[in-house]
Design an enzyme around this catalytic site. Structure first.
Site, PDB file in Angstrom:
ATOM      1  N   THR A   1      33.584  31.674  73.867  1.00  0.00           N
ATOM      2  CA  THR A   1      33.192  30.265  73.777  1.00  0.00           C
ATOM      3  C   THR A   1      34.316  29.281  74.080  1.00  0.00           C
ATOM      4  O   THR A   1      35.499  29.596  73.890  1.00  0.00           O
ATOM      5  CB  THR A   1      32.668  30.003  72.340  1.00  0.00           C
ATOM      6  OG1 THR A   1      32.445  28.612  72.164  1.00  0.00           O
ATOM      7  CG2 THR A   1      33.667  30.444  71.284  1.00  0.00           C
ATOM      8  N   ASP A   2      33.908  28.085  74.500  1.00  0.00           N
ATOM      9  CA  ASP A   2      34.848  26.973  74.658  1.00  0.00           C
ATOM     10  C   ASP A   2      35.447  26.562  73.309  1.00  0.00           C
ATOM     11  O   ASP A   2      36.477  25.907  73.259  1.00  0.00           O
ATOM     12  CB  ASP A   2      34.122  25.765  75.295  1.00  0.00           C
ATOM     13  CG  ASP A   2      32.840  25.363  74.556  1.00  0.00           C
ATOM     14  OD1 ASP A   2      32.251  26.220  73.864  1.00  0.00           O
ATOM     15  OD2 ASP A   2      32.433  24.198  74.663  1.00  0.00           O
TER      16      ASP A   2
ATOM     17  N   TYR B   1      33.540  29.391  63.432  1.00  0.00           N
ATOM     18  CA  TYR B   1      32.895  30.061  64.567  1.00  0.00           C
ATOM     19  C   TYR B   1      33.928  30.343  65.671  1.00  0.00           C
ATOM     20  O   TYR B   1      34.050  31.477  66.152  1.00  0.00           O
ATOM     21  CB  TYR B   1      31.752  29.180  65.099  1.00  0.00           C
ATOM     22  CG  TYR B   1      31.180  29.616  66.427  1.00  0.00           C
ATOM     23  CD1 TYR B   1      30.379  30.753  66.527  1.00  0.00           C
ATOM     24  CD2 TYR B   1      31.452  28.890  67.587  1.00  0.00           C
ATOM     25  CE1 TYR B   1      29.861  31.150  67.762  1.00  0.00           C
ATOM     26  CE2 TYR B   1      30.934  29.283  68.818  1.00  0.00           C
ATOM     27  CZ  TYR B   1      30.142  30.415  68.899  1.00  0.00           C
ATOM     28  OH  TYR B   1      29.649  30.802  70.117  1.00  0.00           O
TER      29      TYR B   1
ATOM     30  N   ASP C   1      20.476  46.486  62.756  1.00  0.00           N
ATOM     31  CA  ASP C   1      21.313  45.430  62.202  1.00  0.00           C
ATOM     32  C   ASP C   1      22.760  45.727  62.616  1.00  0.00           C
ATOM     33  O   ASP C   1      23.353  46.701  62.155  1.00  0.00           O
ATOM     34  CB  ASP C   1      21.174  45.398  60.676  1.00  0.00           C
ATOM     35  CG  ASP C   1      22.079  44.345  60.070  1.00  0.00           C
ATOM     36  OD1 ASP C   1      22.808  43.662  60.823  1.00  0.00           O
ATOM     37  OD2 ASP C   1      22.058  44.201  58.837  1.00  0.00           O
TER      38      ASP C   1
ATOM     39  N   GLY D   1      18.148  37.103  72.315  1.00  0.00           N
ATOM     40  CA  GLY D   1      18.810  35.804  72.251  1.00  0.00           C
ATOM     41  C   GLY D   1      18.642  35.052  73.570  1.00  0.00           C
ATOM     42  O   GLY D   1      18.027  35.559  74.517  1.00  0.00           O
TER      43      GLY D   1
ATOM     44  N   LYS E   1      35.257  33.988  67.022  1.00  0.00           N
ATOM     45  CA  LYS E   1      35.104  34.405  68.424  1.00  0.00           C
ATOM     46  C   LYS E   1      36.470  34.752  69.025  1.00  0.00           C
ATOM     47  O   LYS E   1      36.596  35.690  69.812  1.00  0.00           O
ATOM     48  CB  LYS E   1      34.420  33.310  69.247  1.00  0.00           C
ATOM     49  CG  LYS E   1      32.967  33.024  68.882  1.00  0.00           C
ATOM     50  CD  LYS E   1      32.016  34.178  69.141  1.00  0.00           C
ATOM     51  CE  LYS E   1      31.787  34.469  70.608  1.00  0.00           C
ATOM     52  NZ  LYS E   1      30.768  35.531  70.801  1.00  0.00           N
TER      53      LYS E   1
ATOM     54  N   ALA F   1      25.680  37.769  68.720  1.00  0.00           N
ATOM     55  CA  ALA F   1      26.746  36.972  68.105  1.00  0.00           C
ATOM     56  C   ALA F   1      26.174  36.199  66.936  1.00  0.00           C
ATOM     57  O   ALA F   1      24.949  36.030  66.827  1.00  0.00           O
ATOM     58  CB  ALA F   1      27.339  35.993  69.125  1.00  0.00           C
TER      59      ALA F   1
HETATM   60  N1  LIG Z   1      24.730  29.058  72.360  1.00  0.00           N
HETATM   61  C1  LIG Z   1      25.796  28.407  72.841  1.00  0.00           C
HETATM   62  O1  LIG Z   1      25.791  27.186  73.004  1.00  0.00           O
HETATM   63  C2  LIG Z   1      27.031  29.190  73.206  1.00  0.00           C
HETATM   64  C3  LIG Z   1      28.166  28.489  73.622  1.00  0.00           C
HETATM   65  C4  LIG Z   1      29.318  29.197  73.966  1.00  0.00           C
HETATM   66  C5  LIG Z   1      29.316  30.579  73.888  1.00  0.00           C
HETATM   67  N2  LIG Z   1      28.213  31.245  73.465  1.00  0.00           N
HETATM   68  C6  LIG Z   1      28.267  32.704  73.372  1.00  0.00           C
HETATM   69  O2  LIG Z   1      27.324  33.255  74.272  1.00  0.00           O
HETATM   70  C7  LIG Z   1      26.806  34.480  73.740  1.00  0.00           C
HETATM   71  C8  LIG Z   1      25.283  34.437  73.731  1.00  0.00           C
HETATM   72  O3  LIG Z   1      24.868  33.343  72.915  1.00  0.00           O
HETATM   73  P1  LIG Z   1      23.325  32.944  72.761  1.00  0.00           P
HETATM   74  O4  LIG Z   1      23.264  31.473  72.829  1.00  0.00           O
HETATM   75  O5  LIG Z   1      22.489  33.789  73.635  1.00  0.00           O
HETATM   76  O6  LIG Z   1      23.095  33.367  71.234  1.00  0.00           O
HETATM   77  P2  LIG Z   1      21.721  33.529  70.438  1.00  0.00           P
HETATM   78  O7  LIG Z   1      20.586  32.971  71.204  1.00  0.00           O
HETATM   79  O8  LIG Z   1      22.006  33.027  69.051  1.00  0.00           O
HETATM   80  O9  LIG Z   1      21.530  35.110  70.391  1.00  0.00           O
HETATM   81  C9  LIG Z   1      22.325  35.932  69.579  1.00  0.00           C
HETATM   82  C10 LIG Z   1      21.639  37.260  69.455  1.00  0.00           C
HETATM   83  O10 LIG Z   1      22.386  38.063  68.508  1.00  0.00           O
HETATM   84  C11 LIG Z   1      21.461  38.669  67.618  1.00  0.00           C
HETATM   85  N3  LIG Z   1      22.020  38.956  66.308  1.00  0.00           N
HETATM   86  C12 LIG Z   1      22.597  38.095  65.456  1.00  0.00           C
HETATM   87  N4  LIG Z   1      22.915  38.731  64.300  1.00  0.00           N
HETATM   88  C13 LIG Z   1      22.511  40.020  64.443  1.00  0.00           C
HETATM   89  C14 LIG Z   1      22.556  41.187  63.622  1.00  0.00           C
HETATM   90  N5  LIG Z   1      23.082  41.144  62.393  1.00  0.00           N
HETATM   91  N6  LIG Z   1      22.056  42.337  64.098  1.00  0.00           N
HETATM   92  C15 LIG Z   1      21.509  42.386  65.345  1.00  0.00           C
HETATM   93  N7  LIG Z   1      21.445  41.348  66.182  1.00  0.00           N
HETATM   94  C16 LIG Z   1      21.941  40.169  65.734  1.00  0.00           C
HETATM   95  C17 LIG Z   1      20.370  37.609  67.461  1.00  0.00           C
HETATM   96  O11 LIG Z   1      19.233  38.179  66.881  1.00  0.00           O
HETATM   97  P3  LIG Z   1      18.317  37.266  65.921  1.00  0.00           P
HETATM   98  O12 LIG Z   1      17.534  36.420  66.881  1.00  0.00           O
HETATM   99  O13 LIG Z   1      17.504  38.250  65.163  1.00  0.00           O
HETATM  100  O14 LIG Z   1      19.232  36.464  65.053  1.00  0.00           O
HETATM  101  C18 LIG Z   1      20.211  37.159  68.911  1.00  0.00           C
HETATM  102  O15 LIG Z   1      19.366  38.047  69.617  1.00  0.00           O
HETATM  103  C19 LIG Z   1      27.450  34.638  72.367  1.00  0.00           C
HETATM  104  O16 LIG Z   1      28.574  35.462  72.485  1.00  0.00           O
HETATM  105  C20 LIG Z   1      27.882  33.239  72.003  1.00  0.00           C
HETATM  106  O17 LIG Z   1      28.970  33.229  71.094  1.00  0.00           O
HETATM  107  C21 LIG Z   1      27.061  30.575  73.136  1.00  0.00           C
END
Ligand SMILES: NC(=O)c1ccc[n+]([C@@H]2O[C@H](COP(=O)([O-])OP(=O)(O)OC[C@H]3O[C@@H](n4cnc5c(N)ncnc54)[C@H](OP(=O)(O)O)[C@@H]3O)[C@@H](O)[C@H]2O)c1
Length: 306
Positions: A107-108, A131, A42, A10, A135, A66
């Site tokens: 998250t915010d 969402y 998974d 991710g 969280k 996530a």
């Molecule tokens: N993105 C934002 O704007 C944001 C904002 C606030 C907080 N956050 C938090 O920051 C953290 C990191 O977010 P990020 O942006 O890095 O998220 P991301 O890019 O969506 O990465 C999520 C990772 O989780 C994996 N995943 C999802 N479902 C899965 C499953 N069933 N089995 C195994 N792996 C799985 C995904 O794999 P796949 O690629 O195969 O789906 C991906 O590698 C999270 O806790 C998120 O809630 C993010």
């Protein structure tokens, strides 16, 4: 140190992997075996997850996995809660029983966005979409488990890959001469690399029982610039033109959230107060200008290599 990193491919996981590798042996886990040669698992299968934990026996679990599709979560509540609440609960429960520590991200969107000042860690939560709800349930489950944990809440994450606002804007700029971008939601965009650096700095600081006693729990981290999606887009395009990634700035139109209906409601104001993390750990959040520029330079390098 034996570290298990979930969500390794991710946005955040990709940035965490090299930093964690400097600290010990990292087992990277993802749904599909990615470029890091991650273990394929998974993570909705919690029974398999426990088997994996028992086999790896990590000292630290770093959970960057996530369900992050905010709109799709509205119609996939069960899956969102499985990944964002049940999985952290499982990781926390195992950690509590096996002298393992947990670094988790939130998250915010646990806040409703009605505040008039930046949100502090102990402000009341009130998620306004599935969402955010899922969280928050994850945060509560970790807190209840009794494990040593750090939870870093962050906001508006972008990087050079995955689904994020910066890449969406660059893609749309190549397709349309005019773009409408929401101008009445305020928050702090955060480059995944800055977030990863902060998270690892926190992890490194927790080297004694006393530190856990004093410093365990929830922290807010985001980069330092408060902005709107509209201004964020404008800055992305300015830097992209400066670096030669775009020929010209597309015409940007400011739109209200009501004119751009989405499945999930968004908080209007979700600025996180980073005072505690800065004071306790000496973190200095970079600003948006520097961070976008560095991120776009990486993007340029990546696209030249491809
Ligand atoms: N993105 C934002 O704007 C944001 C904002 C606030 C907080 N956050 C938090 O920051 C953290 C990191 O977010 P990020 O942006 O890095 O998220 P991301 O890019 O969506 O990465 C999520 C990772 O989780 C994996 N995943 C999802 N479902 C899965 C499953 N069933 N089995 C195994 N792996 C799985 C995904 O794999 P796949 O690629 O195969 O789906 C991906 O590698 C999270 O806790 C998120 O809630 C993010």
């Amino acid at each position: 140190m034996n570290i298990l990193l979930t969500g390794a491919s991710g946005q955040l996981g990709t940035e965490l992997f090299p930093l964690l590798s400097e600290l010990g042996n990292v087992t990277a886990v993802d749904r599909n075996r990615g470029p890091l040669g991650a273990l394929s698992q998974d993570l909705t299968d919690l029974h398999q997850c426990e088997i994996m934990l028992n086999s790896i026996r990590p000292d630290w679990v770093v959970n960057a996995a996530a369900y992050t599709s905010v709109d799709q979560a509205e119609n996939n509540q069960e899956l969102a809660f499985r990944l964002n609440a049940d999985l952290p609960a499982c990781l926390a429960h195992w950690s509590a029983n096996n002298q393992c520590s947990l670094l988790h991200f939130s998250t915010d969107y646990v806040f409703d966005g009605s505040a008039k000042r930046a949100y502090r860690e102990d402000d009341p939560t009130r998620p306004i979409n599935v969402y955010g709800d899922s969280k928050r349930a994850g945060e509560l489950a970790i807190g209840a488990s009794g494990c040593h944990h750090l939870i870093v809440r962050t906001s508006w994450v972008y990087s050079t890959h995955g689904n994020n606002f910066l890449l969406t804007m660059l893609r749309l700029a190549g397709q349309r001469p005019q773009l409408g971008v929401v101008s009445d939601q305020t928050g702090c965009p955060t480059w995944a690399r800055n977030l990863a650096r902060t998270a690892v700095q926190l992890l490194r600081a927790m080297e004694s029982e006393q530190k856990w006693h004093d410093y365990g729990g929830i922290y807010h981290y985001c980069d330092s610039t408060v902005t709107t999606w509209y201004d964020f887009a404008r800055k992305i395009f300015e830097h992209a033109v400066e670096l030669g990634l775009l020929q010209t700035m597309p015409v940007l139109n400011a739109v209200e959230s009501d004119e751009y209906p989405q499945l999930a409601e968004r908080p209007r104001y979700s600025v996180l107060d980073t005072g505690t993390v800065c004071e306790r750990f000496g973190i200095i959040p970079p600003d948006l200008k520097w961070s976008i520029k560095e991120c776009l330079k990486d993007y340029q390098r990546d696209t030249q290599v491809r």
